[in-house]
Design a protein around this motif. Sequence first.
Motif, mmCIF file in Angstrom:
data_model
loop_
_atom_site.group_PDB
_atom_site.id
_atom_site.type_symbol
_atom_site.label_atom_id
_atom_site.label_comp_id
_atom_site.label_asym_id
_atom_site.label_seq_id
_atom_site.Cartn_x
_atom_site.Cartn_y
_atom_site.Cartn_z
ATOM 1 N N GLU A 398 1.008 -0.909 -0.363
ATOM 2 C CA GLU A 398 -0.106 0.022 -0.559
ATOM 3 C C GLU A 398 0.338 1.287 0.169
ATOM 4 O O GLU A 398 0.089 2.294 -0.138
ATOM 5 C CB GLU A 398 -0.303 -0.060 1.107
ATOM 6 C CG GLU A 398 -0.065 -0.270 2.158
ATOM 7 C CD GLU A 398 -0.381 -1.526 2.881
ATOM 8 O OE1 GLU A 398 0.041 -1.639 3.797
ATOM 9 O OE2 GLU A 398 -0.127 -2.321 2.216
ATOM 10 N N THR A 399 2.154 1.340 0.360
ATOM 11 C CA THR A 399 3.226 2.704 0.121
ATOM 12 C C THR A 399 3.832 2.838 -1.687
ATOM 13 O O THR A 399 4.784 3.607 -1.654
ATOM 14 C CB THR A 399 4.148 2.005 0.615
ATOM 15 O OG1 THR A 399 5.373 1.617 0.162
ATOM 16 C CG2 THR A 399 3.627 2.324 2.634
ATOM 17 N N VAL A 404 -0.548 4.759 -3.737
ATOM 18 C CA VAL A 404 -0.713 5.882 -3.242
ATOM 19 C C VAL A 404 -1.803 6.537 -4.463
ATOM 20 O O VAL A 404 -2.170 7.896 -2.997
ATOM 21 C CB VAL A 404 1.016 6.563 -2.811
ATOM 22 C CG1 VAL A 404 0.615 8.276 -2.787
ATOM 23 C CG2 VAL A 404 1.332 6.201 -1.976
ATOM 24 N N ALA A 405 -0.871 6.940 -5.294
ATOM 25 C CA ALA A 405 -1.711 7.834 -6.905
ATOM 26 C C ALA A 405 -3.499 7.113 -6.549
ATOM 27 O O ALA A 405 -4.154 8.013 -6.633
ATOM 28 C CB ALA A 405 -1.457 6.966 -8.309
ATOM 29 N N GLU A 406 -3.810 6.117 -6.201
ATOM 30 C CA GLU A 406 -5.097 5.489 -6.786
ATOM 31 C C GLU A 406 -6.011 5.494 -4.761
ATOM 32 O O GLU A 406 -6.574 6.531 -5.070
ATOM 33 C CB GLU A 406 -5.150 3.981 -6.124
ATOM 34 C CG GLU A 406 -7.286 3.603 -6.350
ATOM 35 C CD GLU A 406 -6.348 1.899 -6.304
ATOM 36 O OE1 GLU A 406 -8.107 1.530 -6.959
ATOM 37 O OE2 GLU A 406 -5.526 1.230 -6.666
ATOM 38 N N ARG A 407 -5.319 6.278 -4.053
ATOM 39 C CA ARG A 407 -5.307 5.839 -2.943
ATOM 40 C C ARG A 407 -5.855 7.767 -2.697
ATOM 41 O O ARG A 407 -6.812 8.203 -2.303
ATOM 42 C CB ARG A 407 -4.232 6.318 -1.597
ATOM 43 C CG ARG A 407 -5.123 5.866 -0.203
ATOM 44 C CD ARG A 407 -4.497 5.442 0.391
ATOM 45 N NE ARG A 407 -3.359 5.950 0.301
ATOM 46 C CZ ARG A 407 -2.130 4.792 0.342
ATOM 47 N NH1 ARG A 407 -2.694 3.324 0.203
ATOM 48 N NH2 ARG A 407 -0.889 5.146 0.767
ATOM 49 N N GLU A 408 -4.988 8.567 -3.101
ATOM 50 C CA GLU A 408 -5.069 9.879 -2.953
ATOM 51 C C GLU A 408 -6.159 10.269 -4.262
ATOM 52 O O GLU A 408 -5.892 11.517 -4.631
ATOM 53 C CB GLU A 408 -3.740 10.756 -2.952
ATOM 54 C CG GLU A 408 -3.028 10.294 -1.799
ATOM 55 C CD GLU A 408 -2.026 10.823 -1.197
ATOM 56 O OE1 GLU A 408 -1.684 11.101 -2.074
ATOM 57 O OE2 GLU A 408 -1.010 10.575 -0.238
ATOM 58 N N GLY A 409 -5.924 10.169 -5.406
ATOM 59 C CA GLY A 409 -6.800 10.097 -6.478
ATOM 60 C C GLY A 409 -6.488 11.316 -7.708
ATOM 61 O O GLY A 409 -6.579 12.675 -7.927
ATOM 62 N N GLN A 410 -4.469 11.032 -7.617
ATOM 63 C CA GLN A 410 -3.369 11.361 -7.981
ATOM 64 C C GLN A 410 -3.060 10.650 -9.284
ATOM 65 O O GLN A 410 -3.369 9.625 -9.552
ATOM 66 C CB GLN A 410 -2.805 12.003 -7.668
ATOM 67 C CG GLN A 410 -3.074 12.882 -6.427
ATOM 68 C CD GLN A 410 -1.165 13.962 -5.947
ATOM 69 O OE1 GLN A 410 -0.483 14.530 -6.170
ATOM 70 N NE2 GLN A 410 -1.171 13.329 -4.516
ATOM 71 N N VAL A 415 2.496 11.998 -8.371
ATOM 72 C CA VAL A 415 2.632 11.350 -6.698
ATOM 73 C C VAL A 415 4.682 11.229 -6.772
ATOM 74 O O VAL A 415 4.994 11.423 -6.134
ATOM 75 C CB VAL A 415 2.421 10.065 -6.531
ATOM 76 C CG1 VAL A 415 2.708 9.286 -5.623
ATOM 77 C CG2 VAL A 415 0.253 10.060 -5.816
ATOM 78 N N ASP A 418 6.504 13.974 -6.599
ATOM 79 C CA ASP A 418 6.796 14.735 -5.069
ATOM 80 C C ASP A 418 7.332 14.017 -4.314
ATOM 81 O O ASP A 418 7.715 14.341 -3.671
ATOM 82 C CB ASP A 418 4.638 14.669 -4.407
ATOM 83 C CG ASP A 418 4.353 16.078 -5.968
ATOM 84 O OD1 ASP A 418 4.844 16.594 -6.095
ATOM 85 O OD2 ASP A 418 3.082 15.584 -5.468
#
Length: 583
Positions: A398-399, A404-410, A415, A418
Amino acid sequence: MTKIVHDLVIRGGTVVDGTGGPPRTADVAVDGARIAAVGTVTEGARETLDAAGLLVTPGFVDVHTHYDGQATWDAHLAPSCWHGVTTLVFGNCGVGFAPARPDRHGWLIGLMEGVEDIPGAALSAGIRWDWETFPEYLDTLVRMPRALDIGAQVPHGAVRAYVMGDRGAANEPATPDDIATMGRLVREAIEAGALGFTTSRTRGHRGVDGRPVPGTFAGEDELIGIGQALAAAGRGVFEVAEAGTGGRTAGDPPGAAEAEVAWMARLSASMKRPVSFLVMQSEEDPDGWRRLLALTDEAAGQGAELVPQVAARPFGMLAGHQSRVNPFADRPTYRTLASLPLAERVVRLRDPEVRRRILAERPVSDAVPGTLSALLGPAMYPRLFPLGEPPDYEPAAETSVAAVAEREGQHPEAVLYDLMLRHDGRELLFYPVLNYAACTAEPIREMILHPRSVLGLGDGGAHCGIICDASMTTFMLTHWVRDRRRGPRIPLETAIRALTRDPAALYGLHDRGALRPGLKADVNLIDLGRLQLHLPEMAFDLPTGARRLLQRAEGYVATLVSGQVVMRDGASTGALPGRLVRG
């Protein structure tokens, strides 16, 4: 008044002696280069080291490095000296610099550069080439003062090219006369002090000219013929980077690695010498390593001594603003900033408008030399992880960049952009190529604990642009002994034995690897609670200012070689008691 008897006494530490026995509080007395006593030492000493609260261990023995060139100009052999290593062995994977005909120097450098990613310009500037034969190479190594002990192995690529010329370099079949000559040269090298012979048969190992390493396709007659040189000498290890290492590559037949184990078992049984080969987990065949270890056990019943060489952590690329792998390096805007110092570049990259432009651009080319950006495509994002500070080499799924992109909608590239700016732009993204098929290091733990395996594959001195694994010795203690949260750990005494006695014993170095009276006084004093790896960073300290990724550690209070403190709190003391270890 206490009578002065010993040169040095290390007092009150937690001794983990390398034998696998339990830790105990004890003193260690040293006379000259040897351990005089381990236990309660009442006599005085010219020097005393207070080890209360510290681990006292044998010096670490690293049997898989590539310092073949660096050892001719560098007395300290960083980064290994920062990680508790007191004895290291190079000449692995069939590449090295002796024997060497005068007209083959550049070719041998190109072979090492292609296989091990050591800058050719640095090797060309650093190596003085005052040898031709392997015994002469050993004599060159003897003449140089150094901090650590070193041992060298005979590389198949150099031997084949020396004997067969262009035919050997082109991997043409060896004739009986070729094999006899190679065998004679290898025996001379072993009798002069080489610790073993090494060969590479994986198609992924190629020189800068794109051709496979000489010996990649050698017939069994050639391998057995050379192996008999070790049998005749009665010593030495035969090391193999076998076909199918870490999974099949283009051109490998099904079952390539298993077929390799078959001839290695025949070779070991015939020459009565150990054969060490590389075992890693691949994503395409995640249980293949189990079959190889099982075959190793079967071979033991047939009189063969096969020694799987395993890594302490996943093997993979590092991507970032300092690495050769940089997914944005081929974007037009980034290329205008690439020559800026890192700190200034990071300031510019944090500008929202610069960020917007770079993310909107497409690469100018997928083949800009040195950037390797094409290696990082969208398909890799589910297995691309921020390394972090301190580094995390067993990251959870999950890291990943994709998660991260899917979880944050980016968008994943946003991602990635950044993440790469974290830690003042020093962040590295970790892509585990091998040993991490299901995002768990549990197979690695099982490999380490296999009774026939030995730790290796740290590749000290090599893979300067995208990999930095020479710190595996430290990782054994920080991750496997102390910090692991995602599964069982490894007992301290087991980890220390894997770092000391077991690799020393494989190479017949029975004078080291344990804290016992009469053995060599190679010792580490370690603050385990404070022991910590840092993020790898790019240095420009090779000859010609060539770059390499280096990883430091803190928590090594002192490292002794032959009874002398060579490193104290991560810094050299200037002592140079190291020597060439001859087999």
